[in-house]
Design a protein around this motif. Structure first.
Motif, short mmCIF file in Angstrom:
data_model
loop_
_atom_site.label_atom_id
_atom_site.label_comp_id
_atom_site.label_asym_id
_atom_site.label_seq_id
_atom_site.Cartn_x
_atom_site.Cartn_y
_atom_site.Cartn_z
N ALA A 289 -11.01 3.82 10.27
CA ALA A 289 -11.56 3.14 9.10
C ALA A 289 -10.65 2.01 8.62
O ALA A 289 -11.10 1.11 7.89
CB ALA A 289 -11.78 4.14 7.97
N LEU A 290 -9.37 2.02 9.01
CA LEU A 290 -8.50 0.91 8.66
C LEU A 290 -9.02 -0.40 9.25
O LEU A 290 -8.83 -1.47 8.67
CB LEU A 290 -7.09 1.16 9.19
N VAL A 291 -9.68 -0.30 10.39
CA VAL A 291 -10.20 -1.49 11.05
C VAL A 291 -11.67 -1.70 10.74
O VAL A 291 -12.11 -2.80 10.40
CB VAL A 291 -9.99 -1.40 12.58
N LYS A 292 -12.45 -0.62 10.82
CA LYS A 292 -13.89 -0.74 10.72
C LYS A 292 -14.43 -0.48 9.31
O LYS A 292 -15.59 -0.76 9.03
CB LYS A 292 -14.56 0.25 11.69
N GLY A 293 -13.57 0.05 8.42
CA GLY A 293 -14.05 0.46 7.11
C GLY A 293 -13.98 -0.63 6.05
O GLY A 293 -13.75 -1.81 6.34
N ASP A 294 -14.14 -0.20 4.81
CA ASP A 294 -14.17 -1.11 3.67
C ASP A 294 -12.75 -1.54 3.26
O ASP A 294 -11.77 -0.87 3.61
CB ASP A 294 -14.88 -0.45 2.49
N PRO A 295 -12.64 -2.60 2.46
CA PRO A 295 -11.31 -3.08 2.05
C PRO A 295 -10.48 -2.05 1.31
O PRO A 295 -9.25 -2.09 1.39
CB PRO A 295 -11.65 -4.28 1.14
N ASP A 296 -11.11 -1.13 0.57
CA ASP A 296 -10.32 -0.17 -0.19
C ASP A 296 -9.46 0.71 0.71
O ASP A 296 -8.38 1.14 0.31
CB ASP A 296 -11.21 0.69 -1.10
N THR A 297 -9.90 0.96 1.96
CA THR A 297 -9.10 1.74 2.90
C THR A 297 -7.84 0.98 3.28
O THR A 297 -6.75 1.56 3.36
CB THR A 297 -9.93 2.05 4.16
N ARG A 298 -7.97 -0.31 3.52
CA ARG A 298 -6.80 -1.11 3.87
C ARG A 298 -5.88 -1.32 2.68
O ARG A 298 -4.66 -1.35 2.83
CB ARG A 298 -7.27 -2.45 4.46
N ARG A 299 -6.47 -1.46 1.49
CA ARG A 299 -5.62 -1.56 0.28
C ARG A 299 -4.81 -0.29 0.10
O ARG A 299 -3.62 -0.34 -0.26
CB ARG A 299 -6.48 -1.82 -0.95
N ARG A 300 -5.43 0.85 0.34
CA ARG A 300 -4.71 2.11 0.17
C ARG A 300 -3.57 2.21 1.19
O ARG A 300 -2.47 2.66 0.85
CB ARG A 300 -5.65 3.29 0.32
N PHE A 301 -3.83 1.81 2.43
CA PHE A 301 -2.77 1.82 3.43
C PHE A 301 -1.58 0.99 2.95
O PHE A 301 -0.42 1.42 3.03
CB PHE A 301 -3.31 1.26 4.76
N LEU A 302 -1.86 -0.20 2.47
CA LEU A 302 -0.80 -1.10 2.03
C LEU A 302 -0.07 -0.55 0.82
O LEU A 302 1.17 -0.56 0.75
CB LEU A 302 -1.41 -2.47 1.73
N ASP A 303 -0.82 -0.02 -0.15
CA ASP A 303 -0.20 0.50 -1.36
C ASP A 303 0.62 1.77 -1.09
O ASP A 303 1.69 1.97 -1.68
CB ASP A 303 -1.25 0.77 -2.43
N ASP A 304 0.13 2.63 -0.20
CA ASP A 304 0.91 3.82 0.17
C ASP A 304 2.23 3.41 0.80
O ASP A 304 3.28 4.04 0.56
CB ASP A 304 0.12 4.70 1.15
N LEU A 305 2.19 2.36 1.60
CA LEU A 305 3.41 1.91 2.27
C LEU A 305 4.40 1.31 1.28
O LEU A 305 5.60 1.61 1.33
CB LEU A 305 3.07 0.89 3.35
N LEU A 306 3.92 0.50 0.36
CA LEU A 306 4.87 -0.11 -0.58
C LEU A 306 5.44 0.92 -1.54
O LEU A 306 6.60 0.82 -1.96
CB LEU A 306 4.23 -1.30 -1.31
N VAL A 307 4.67 1.97 -1.86
CA VAL A 307 5.21 3.06 -2.69
C VAL A 307 6.25 3.85 -1.92
O VAL A 307 7.27 4.27 -2.48
CB VAL A 307 4.07 3.97 -3.19
N ALA A 308 6.02 4.06 -0.62
CA ALA A 308 7.01 4.75 0.20
C ALA A 308 8.32 3.97 0.25
O ALA A 308 9.41 4.54 0.25
CB ALA A 308 6.47 4.97 1.62
N ARG A 309 8.20 2.65 0.26
CA ARG A 309 9.40 1.80 0.28
C ARG A 309 10.08 1.75 -1.08
O ARG A 309 11.32 1.71 -1.16
CB ARG A 309 9.04 0.38 0.71
N ALA A 310 9.30 1.73 -2.14
CA ALA A 310 9.84 1.63 -3.50
C ALA A 310 9.07 2.60 -4.40
O ALA A 310 8.03 2.23 -4.97
CB ALA A 310 9.73 0.20 -4.03
N PRO A 311 9.52 3.85 -4.50
CA PRO A 311 8.75 4.88 -5.23
C PRO A 311 8.40 4.52 -6.66
O PRO A 311 7.39 5.00 -7.19
CB PRO A 311 9.69 6.10 -5.18
N ARG A 312 9.19 3.66 -7.31
CA ARG A 312 8.88 3.29 -8.70
C ARG A 312 7.51 2.62 -8.81
O ARG A 312 6.88 2.62 -9.87
CB ARG A 312 9.94 2.38 -9.28
#
Length: 370
Positions: A123-146
């Motif tokens: 779904a990261l490729v074929k799904g809606d934008p909210d799936t890709r936004r979540r991927f990106l936001d999960d990653l930036l939170v993992a990098r900077a938990p604040r």
């Protein structure tokens, strides 16, 4: 970084479970519906405070139970930390660190970091934008938990603002002045979130290209770009981006009031994925889509490693989805990670490149097989 012990109480199909883990590769084998994915889902929950399978916490509670508890002992740079999350449907969850309560569950975010590969990744490729936004936001939170707090605060402000917009056409001038206040908050939090996203995409871009070439050598070049619904110009700082958002909110105020929804902000943006000169969505084959999804996860893993400390890699039933070539290349790429947790329905799904401790999972019971 690795998880040395996982304990579950009333999580999914487990009344209770206790699993000792080691660095290296751990493989959980069991037929569908036996609970193997639930184990790795619990590990990922300790890292992100959310599930990669469902949007809400309610399905995580065993039928008939009031709440679930997930505990994990994490070893990081030789130090041990015990994380405990009590998942309470319809209420705020509770968390403990080394048996002491913390004020907010998000205070334990970042102690454990995971990267999850799962069938849902297509779904990261074929799904809606909210799936890709979540991927990106999960990653930036993992990098900077604040940033978990920024993300939550933005979602709260957006919800409040949308509620006000739905009634704005009949609202008094005082209510519209309240909308001005929400605009300030939305622009400020949105600017901070946007700055983190743009910075993450910039460092992630070459890693995605590299990972795609490793998974699908000799094929298209892979690229990622950030697309915003707001004209950001050359702004990159949180302050400048907030100013851009504030101006866009003012410009589109009448349209937002008319439509009753917020049309400006990072919740409207997308992560663009391209193969060669074409967008991956709509043009990529099934195999190419899988390669792009795997490249995103591998790039996230590499980025977190660069930031300091290998995350735990979770491969949840992913090998059954791949052809022999991609299966073998992925296994070779991850085999030497500090800890890899793998699930599979049958042993034959596990590539020869992955050797490790095996567990049989059946009927909510986990048994190590030596």
């Amino acid at each position: 970084m690795y998880v040395s012990r996982l304990s579950l109480t009333d999580f999914r199909n487990y009344p209770s479970a206790e699993v000792s883990l080691e660095p290296g590769v751990s493989i959980f084998v069991g037929l569908n519906g036996q609970g193997k994915t639930n184990l790795v889902e619990a590990v990922a929950y300790l890292a992100t405070l959310s599930s990669h399978r469902v949007a809400s916490d309610a399905p995580l509670i065993r039928s008939g139970a009031e709440y679930a508890i997930v505990r994990g002992e994490v070893v990081r740079q030789g130090r041990r930390a015990l994380i405990e999350i009590q998942i309470i449907p319809g209420r705020s969850n509770r968390a403990r660190l080394n048996r002491a309560p913390v004020s907010r569950p998000r205070d334990v975010a970042g102690i454990l970091r995971t990267v999850v590969f799962a069938p849902e990744d297509l779904a990261l490729v074929k799904g809606d934008p909210d799936t890709r936004r979540r991927f990106l936001d999960d990653l930036l939170v993992a990098r900077a938990p604040r940033l978990a707090g920024v993300r939550q605060d933005y979602d709260r402000v957006l919800k409040q603002r949308n509620t006000l917009l739905k009634t704005a056409q009949q609202a008094s001038s005082g209510a519209l002045r309240t909308l001005d206040v929400w605009d300030v908050h939305l622009a400020r939090l949105g600017g901070e979130l946007l700055a983190a996203r743009l910075a993450t995409v910039e460092v992630l871009r070459p890693l995605v290209a590299k990972a795609y070439a490793q998974v699908s050598p000799g094929h298209h070049d892979a690229r990622i770009d950030y697309r915003s619904g707001t004209d950001l110009g050359d702004a990159t700082s949180a302050e400048d981006l907030a100013a851009r958002l504030a101006a866009a909110l003012a410009d589109r105020r009448d349209e937002e009031v008319r439509r009753g929804v917020s049309l400006v902000g990072p919740h409207r943006d997308d992560l663009l994925l391209s193969l060669g000169e074409f967008p991956a969505k709509g043009y990529a084959s099934h195999g190419e889509s899988w390669s792009m999804a795997l490249a995103l996860r591998l790039a996230a893993y590499d980025l977190l490693c660069e930031d300091g400390g290998e995350p735990v890699l979770i491969l949840d039933d992913v090998f059954a989805e791949l052809d022999a070539g991609r299966r073998s290349r992925l296994a070779a790429l991850v085999a030497h990670a500090e800890q890899v947790l793998v699930t599979a329905a049958v042993p034959e799904d596990i590539p020869a490149e992955l050797n490790g401790v095996r567990y049989e999972v059946a009927g909510g019971e986990v048994r190590r097989v030596d």
